[in-house]
Design a protein around this motif. Structure first.
Motif, mmCIF file in Angstrom:
data_model
loop_
_atom_site.group_PDB
_atom_site.id
_atom_site.type_symbol
_atom_site.label_atom_id
_atom_site.label_comp_id
_atom_site.label_asym_id
_atom_site.label_seq_id
_atom_site.Cartn_x
_atom_site.Cartn_y
_atom_site.Cartn_z
ATOM 1 N N ALA A 25 9.375 9.247 2.009
ATOM 2 C CA ALA A 25 7.936 9.194 2.013
ATOM 3 C C ALA A 25 7.722 7.835 1.631
ATOM 4 O O ALA A 25 8.598 6.779 1.289
ATOM 5 C CB ALA A 25 6.986 9.433 0.608
ATOM 6 N N GLN A 29 2.371 6.156 2.231
ATOM 7 C CA GLN A 29 1.519 7.868 2.339
ATOM 8 C C GLN A 29 0.562 8.126 1.409
ATOM 9 O O GLN A 29 0.187 6.831 0.410
ATOM 10 C CB GLN A 29 2.729 8.786 2.313
ATOM 11 C CG GLN A 29 3.688 8.836 3.436
ATOM 12 C CD GLN A 29 3.252 9.836 4.446
ATOM 13 O OE1 GLN A 29 3.001 10.812 4.285
ATOM 14 N NE2 GLN A 29 2.719 9.338 5.562
ATOM 15 N N GLN A 34 2.747 10.234 -2.414
ATOM 16 C CA GLN A 34 4.055 9.673 -2.751
ATOM 17 C C GLN A 34 4.775 10.884 -3.892
ATOM 18 O O GLN A 34 5.703 10.216 -4.301
ATOM 19 C CB GLN A 34 3.615 8.481 -3.024
ATOM 20 C CG GLN A 34 2.878 7.275 -1.678
ATOM 21 C CD GLN A 34 3.009 6.606 -2.559
ATOM 22 O OE1 GLN A 34 3.726 5.600 -3.263
ATOM 23 N NE2 GLN A 34 2.226 5.027 -1.445
ATOM 24 N N CYS A 61 7.397 12.349 5.434
ATOM 25 C CA CYS A 61 6.881 12.665 4.864
ATOM 26 C C CYS A 61 6.239 10.613 5.433
ATOM 27 O O CYS A 61 6.447 10.309 4.876
ATOM 28 C CB CYS A 61 5.549 12.738 3.726
ATOM 29 S SG CYS A 61 6.487 14.075 3.242
ATOM 30 N N MET A 276 -0.819 7.639 9.351
ATOM 31 C CA MET A 276 0.423 7.829 7.691
ATOM 32 C C MET A 276 -1.211 9.261 7.229
ATOM 33 O O MET A 276 -0.171 9.768 6.695
ATOM 34 C CB MET A 276 0.227 7.231 6.773
ATOM 35 C CG MET A 276 1.596 5.766 7.675
ATOM 36 S SD MET A 276 2.722 6.128 7.031
ATOM 37 C CE MET A 276 4.156 5.267 7.902
#
Ligand code: 13P
Ligand code: SF4
Length: 316
Positions: A25, A29, A34, A61, A276
């Motif tokens: 991640a 994020q 996270q 991610c 994001m």
């Protein structure tokens, strides 16, 4: 966190174990994303992690160019992104035809591409770089060689200044989030937060003004221009208790979580990257259950792009 989120969290944690998936991640994020990641970091740290993983698959991610970088570095792994619309306004500012035309104007130049570019652009580049190693990468190029730096104007101007390089041409691209963090937003804060540290991402349009103040007066004496992971490291190591942060606000969650005794204030509280934020816990769950969406860079492109990334990794 809602009951539904808690349920998704529990199921995602189970699934990633079952599928032997590494969840990476980016620092921007959403907090709940996270929280289920195996590793959180900036573009460089995430690329390095992808390059060395032994997991069967990588669930990225972050945004599309980051998943492409993982696919380039790990051609044998399955790389998934939970939403294909997680793009990047900066990466979209240059396409292959434009780069080829620019190269034709400077046939002897070496091309340094920021990691925020498509795989196609990386394949046409000599070096890749991230915000944490761009100075090192440009400094590794012989002084008499022209450099084409792309696609970020503010990062490029910062690197031209730190390397004192005169023969560097910069593509005029920008990220809509960081371009919106302006010199005025920052300058008025310096006076009100005299004891705070200022953490500034070099993609911000205020970067040149910060550099100007660092070199000519002491208005920006506590300012540090850093990648997102550089900001995390600084926040951890510094004795300062208050930090003003000029970047996408997603990073504040991790900063506060890892440094509960310190205070973090965004320079611009609406600096949020809609790309994001496309990645939600529900989409992460769907991605793991339905095995979607695969990001696979064709080998003929990946092979050339890998050279540019490997040259960067050898330097940083
Ligand atoms: P970092 O590599 O500093 O995390 O930056 C990535 C990015 O997309 C900045 O907007
Ligand atoms: Fe791209 Fe800007 Fe979002 Fe970073 S913050 S992913 S540069 S649009």
């Amino acid at each position: 966190m809602t009951m539904l989120d808690l349920d998704y969290k529990r199921r995602v944690l189970e699934l990633k174990k079952q599928r032997n998936a590494l969840v990476l991640a980016h620092n921007y994020q959403l907090p709940e994303v996270q929280d289920i990641a195996d590793f959180i970091g900036d573009s460089l740290a995430l690329s390095k992690k992808a390059a060395t993983t032994e997991s069967d698959m990588i669930l990225f991610c972050g945004v599309h160019f980051m998943a492409e970088t993982a696919s380039i570095l790990c051609p044998d792994k399955r790389v998934l992104i939970p939403d294909l619309e997680a793009g990047c306004s900066l990466a979209s500012t240059i396409n292959a035809q434009e780069l080829l035309a620019w190269k034709a104007e400077h046939p002897d130049a070496l091309v340094v591409s920021y990691v925020n570019t498509t795989a196609e652009i990386k394949a046409l580049s000599d070096y890749c770089c991230t915000s944490s190693n761009a100075t090192k990468v440009v400094n590794s190029i012989p002084k008499d060689k022209e450099v084409l730096f792309l696609p970020d104007l503010f990062l490029g101007s910062y690197i031209a200044e730190t390397t004192k390089r005169k023969n560097m041409y910069i593509w005029p691209g920008e990220c809509h989030v960081h371009a919106g963090i302006k010199a005025d937003d920052l300058n008025k804060m310096f006076a009100s937060f005299k004891d705070a540290d200022f953490l500034v991402h070099p993609e911000c349009s205020c970067t040149s003004s910060v550099l100007y103040h660092i070199s000519r007066d002491d208005l920006a004496k506590n300012a540090h221009i850093l990648s997102t992971e550089g900001m995390m490291n600084h926040a951890r190591a510094s004795d300062t208790k208050q930090f003003l942060v000029a970047t996408e606000t997603g990073i504040l969650y991790r900063m506060q979580k890892e440094n509960p005794e310190k205070q973090f204030i965004p320079i611009k509280s609406d600096a949020s990257c809609r790309y994001m934020k496309k990645i939600t816990l529900e989409k992460v769950y769907n991605s793991l259950t339905e095995d979607i969406y695969e990001v696979k860079v064709p080998e003929h492109t990946a092979e050339k792009a890998r050279l540019a990334i490997d040259r960067m990794l050898a330097i940083s």
